[in-house]
Design a protein around this motif. Structure first.
Motif, PDB file in Angstrom:
ATOM      1  N   THR A  35       0.830  -1.204   0.000  1.00  0.00           N
ATOM      2  CA  THR A  35       0.000   0.000   0.000  1.00  0.00           C
ATOM      3  C   THR A  35       0.866   1.258   0.000  1.00  0.00           C
ATOM      4  OG1 THR A  35      -1.697  -1.189   1.251  1.00  0.00           O
ATOM      5  CG2 THR A  35      -1.859   1.210   1.197  1.00  0.00           C
ATOM      6  N   VAL A  36       1.884   1.273   0.834  1.00  0.00           N
ATOM      7  CA  VAL A  36       2.767   2.435   0.918  1.00  0.00           C
ATOM      8  C   VAL A  36       3.500   2.636  -0.409  1.00  0.00           C
ATOM      9  CG1 VAL A  36       4.862   3.319   2.010  1.00  0.00           C
ATOM     10  CG2 VAL A  36       3.038   2.368   3.412  1.00  0.00           C
ATOM     11  N   LEU A  37       4.001   1.561  -0.998  1.00  0.00           N
ATOM     12  CA  LEU A  37       4.702   1.677  -2.277  1.00  0.00           C
ATOM     13  C   LEU A  37       3.785   2.172  -3.388  1.00  0.00           C
ATOM     14  CD1 LEU A  37       6.981  -1.491  -2.214  1.00  0.00           C
ATOM     15  CD2 LEU A  37       7.664   0.898  -1.955  1.00  0.00           C
ATOM     16  N   GLU A  38       2.563   1.712  -3.372  1.00  0.00           N
ATOM     17  CA  GLU A  38       1.591   2.134  -4.379  1.00  0.00           C
ATOM     18  C   GLU A  38       1.272   3.624  -4.245  1.00  0.00           C
ATOM     19  OE1 GLU A  38      -2.986   1.029  -5.206  1.00  0.00           O
ATOM     20  OE2 GLU A  38      -1.633  -0.685  -4.997  1.00  0.00           O
ATOM     21  N   ILE A  39       1.073   4.074  -3.026  1.00  0.00           N
ATOM     22  CA  ILE A  39       0.781   5.486  -2.784  1.00  0.00           C
ATOM     23  C   ILE A  39       1.983   6.344  -3.162  1.00  0.00           C
ATOM     24  CG2 ILE A  39       0.341   7.204  -0.970  1.00  0.00           C
ATOM     25  CD1 ILE A  39      -1.414   5.066   0.382  1.00  0.00           C
ATOM     26  N   HIS A  40       3.169   5.877  -2.824  1.00  0.00           N
ATOM     27  CA  HIS A  40       4.392   6.606  -3.169  1.00  0.00           C
ATOM     28  C   HIS A  40       4.533   6.726  -4.687  1.00  0.00           C
ATOM     29  CE1 HIS A  40       8.425   8.124  -2.778  1.00  0.00           C
ATOM     30  NE2 HIS A  40       8.877   7.161  -3.554  1.00  0.00           N
ATOM     31  N   LYS A  41       4.272   5.658  -5.405  1.00  0.00           N
ATOM     32  CA  LYS A  41       4.354   5.670  -6.863  1.00  0.00           C
ATOM     33  C   LYS A  41       3.350   6.670  -7.443  1.00  0.00           C
ATOM     34  CE  LYS A  41       3.980   2.688 -10.899  1.00  0.00           C
ATOM     35  NZ  LYS A  41       3.677   1.348 -11.389  1.00  0.00           N
ATOM     36  N   GLN A  42       2.148   6.715  -6.901  1.00  0.00           N
ATOM     37  CA  GLN A  42       1.129   7.649  -7.374  1.00  0.00           C
ATOM     38  C   GLN A  42       1.556   9.094  -7.131  1.00  0.00           C
ATOM     39  OE1 GLN A  42      -2.383   6.447  -5.280  1.00  0.00           O
ATOM     40  NE2 GLN A  42      -2.788   4.700  -6.630  1.00  0.00           N
ATOM     41  N   GLU A  43       2.171   9.346  -5.985  1.00  0.00           N
ATOM     42  CA  GLU A  43       2.641  10.695  -5.677  1.00  0.00           C
ATOM     43  C   GLU A  43       3.736  11.135  -6.635  1.00  0.00           C
ATOM     44  OE1 GLU A  43       1.652  13.090  -3.476  1.00  0.00           O
ATOM     45  OE2 GLU A  43      -0.076  11.788  -3.120  1.00  0.00           O
ATOM     46  N   ILE A  44       4.648  10.241  -6.957  1.00  0.00           N
ATOM     47  CA  ILE A  44       5.723  10.557  -7.890  1.00  0.00           C
ATOM     48  C   ILE A  44       5.156  10.868  -9.272  1.00  0.00           C
ATOM     49  CG2 ILE A  44       7.697   9.587  -9.135  1.00  0.00           C
ATOM     50  CD1 ILE A  44       8.484   8.206  -6.548  1.00  0.00           C
ATOM     51  N   GLU A  45       4.195  10.068  -9.721  1.00  0.00           N
ATOM     52  CA  GLU A  45       3.557  10.311 -11.021  1.00  0.00           C
ATOM     53  C   GLU A  45       2.837  11.658 -11.030  1.00  0.00           C
ATOM     54  OE1 GLU A  45       1.064   6.911 -11.561  1.00  0.00           O
ATOM     55  OE2 GLU A  45       2.728   5.616 -12.162  1.00  0.00           O
ATOM     56  N   LYS A  46       2.184  11.988  -9.937  1.00  0.00           N
ATOM     57  CA  LYS A  46       1.471  13.258  -9.825  1.00  0.00           C
ATOM     58  C   LYS A  46       2.448  14.425  -9.897  1.00  0.00           C
ATOM     59  CE  LYS A  46      -1.609  15.710  -6.661  1.00  0.00           C
ATOM     60  NZ  LYS A  46      -2.259  15.652  -5.348  1.00  0.00           N
ATOM     61  N   GLN A  47       3.587  14.315  -9.212  1.00  0.00           N
ATOM     62  CA  GLN A  47       4.601  15.370  -9.237  1.00  0.00           C
ATOM     63  C   GLN A  47       5.189  15.535 -10.627  1.00  0.00           C
ATOM     64  OE1 GLN A  47       7.375  14.267  -6.201  1.00  0.00           O
ATOM     65  NE2 GLN A  47       6.062  14.951  -4.541  1.00  0.00           N
ATOM     66  N   GLU A  48       5.419  14.433 -11.326  1.00  0.00           N
ATOM     67  CA  GLU A  48       5.957  14.502 -12.689  1.00  0.00           C
ATOM     68  C   GLU A  48       4.974  15.193 -13.622  1.00  0.00           C
ATOM     69  OE1 GLU A  48       8.929  13.668 -14.102  1.00  0.00           O
ATOM     70  OE2 GLU A  48       9.622  13.397 -12.036  1.00  0.00           O
ATOM     71  N   LYS A  49       3.703  14.906 -13.460  1.00  0.00           N
ATOM     72  CA  LYS A  49       2.687  15.535 -14.298  1.00  0.00           C
ATOM     73  C   LYS A  49       2.620  17.032 -14.023  1.00  0.00           C
ATOM     74  CE  LYS A  49      -2.026  15.389 -15.799  1.00  0.00           C
ATOM     75  NZ  LYS A  49      -3.365  14.931 -15.649  1.00  0.00           N
ATOM     76  N   GLN A  50       2.693  17.428 -12.767  1.00  0.00           N
ATOM     77  CA  GLN A  50       2.680  18.845 -12.425  1.00  0.00           C
ATOM     78  C   GLN A  50       3.916  19.547 -12.978  1.00  0.00           C
ATOM     79  OE1 GLN A  50       2.298  18.853  -8.166  1.00  0.00           O
ATOM     80  NE2 GLN A  50       0.071  18.806  -8.232  1.00  0.00           N
ATOM     81  N   LYS A  51       5.040  18.872 -12.936  1.00  0.00           N
ATOM     82  CA  LYS A  51       6.278  19.436 -13.472  1.00  0.00           C
ATOM     83  C   LYS A  51       6.126  19.671 -14.980  1.00  0.00           C
ATOM     84  CE  LYS A  51      11.213  18.386 -13.644  1.00  0.00           C
ATOM     85  NZ  LYS A  51      12.211  17.382 -13.292  1.00  0.00           N
ATOM     86  N   HIS A  52       5.559  18.701 -15.672  1.00  0.00           N
ATOM     87  CA  HIS A  52       5.331  18.831 -17.112  1.00  0.00           C
ATOM     88  C   HIS A  52       4.360  19.968 -17.399  1.00  0.00           C
ATOM     89  CE1 HIS A  52       4.814  17.768 -21.282  1.00  0.00           C
ATOM     90  NE2 HIS A  52       3.520  17.715 -21.103  1.00  0.00           N
ATOM     91  N   ASP A  53       3.284  20.070 -16.619  1.00  0.00           N
ATOM     92  CA  ASP A  53       2.293  21.115 -16.819  1.00  0.00           C
ATOM     93  C   ASP A  53       2.917  22.492 -16.616  1.00  0.00           C
ATOM     94  OD1 ASP A  53      -0.528  19.321 -15.324  1.00  0.00           O
ATOM     95  OD2 ASP A  53       0.349  19.237 -17.327  1.00  0.00           O
ATOM     96  N   ARG A  54       3.810  22.624 -15.636  1.00  0.00           N
ATOM     97  CA  ARG A  54       4.460  23.898 -15.369  1.00  0.00           C
ATOM     98  C   ARG A  54       5.352  24.305 -16.544  1.00  0.00           C
ATOM     99  NH1 ARG A  54       8.357  23.234 -11.166  1.00  0.00           N
ATOM    100  NH2 ARG A  54       6.756  21.905 -10.320  1.00  0.00           N
ATOM    101  N   ARG A  55       6.067  23.327 -17.111  1.00  0.00           N
ATOM    102  CA  ARG A  55       6.918  23.636 -18.263  1.00  0.00           C
ATOM    103  C   ARG A  55       6.069  24.059 -19.452  1.00  0.00           C
ATOM    104  NH1 ARG A  55      10.668  18.418 -18.035  1.00  0.00           N
ATOM    105  NH2 ARG A  55       8.592  17.605 -18.329  1.00  0.00           N
ATOM    106  N   LEU A  56       4.955  23.393 -19.656  1.00  0.00           N
ATOM    107  CA  LEU A  56       4.058  23.747 -20.749  1.00  0.00           C
ATOM    108  C   LEU A  56       3.512  25.149 -20.548  1.00  0.00           C
ATOM    109  CD1 LEU A  56       2.557  22.914 -23.309  1.00  0.00           C
ATOM    110  CD2 LEU A  56       0.781  21.957 -21.844  1.00  0.00           C
ATOM    111  N   ARG A  57       3.139  25.477 -19.341  1.00  0.00           N
ATOM    112  CA  ARG A  57       2.612  26.815 -19.035  1.00  0.00           C
ATOM    113  C   ARG A  57       3.680  27.874 -19.290  1.00  0.00           C
ATOM    114  NH1 ARG A  57      -0.875  30.629 -19.186  1.00  0.00           N
ATOM    115  NH2 ARG A  57      -0.888  31.996 -17.394  1.00  0.00           N
ATOM    116  N   ASN A  58       4.914  27.605 -18.887  1.00  0.00           N
ATOM    117  CA  ASN A  58       5.995  28.559 -19.117  1.00  0.00           C
ATOM    118  C   ASN A  58       6.237  28.773 -20.605  1.00  0.00           C
ATOM    119  OD1 ASN A  58       6.386  28.905 -16.399  1.00  0.00           O
ATOM    120  ND2 ASN A  58       8.099  27.491 -16.267  1.00  0.00           N
TER     121      ASN A  58
END
Length: 63
Positions: free
Chosen positions: A14-37
């Protein structure tokens, strides 16, 4: 209170799954920020060009 191996496995998965989801979410936000810039740069390109032309003329005047 001690946890048996089965409970530890479930907790670990469960912890590993949640951690993986958080990492994916952060990567998506990082991509969105670059696109916005990039979008902002494209929208403001003309004003950037105008400002650089002014700076070039100011530098020539200073020399």
């Amino acid at each position: 209170m001690r946890l048996c191996e089965k409970h530890l496995e479930v907790i670990t998965k469960t912890v590993l799954e949640i951690h993986k989801q958080e990492i994916e979410k952060q990567e998506k936000q990082k991509h969105d920020r670059r696109l916005r810039n990039a979008e902002l740069l494209l929208q403001n390109y003309r004003s950037f060009v105008a400002n650089t032309a002014d700076i070039k003329s100011d530098i020539i005047d200073l020399e």
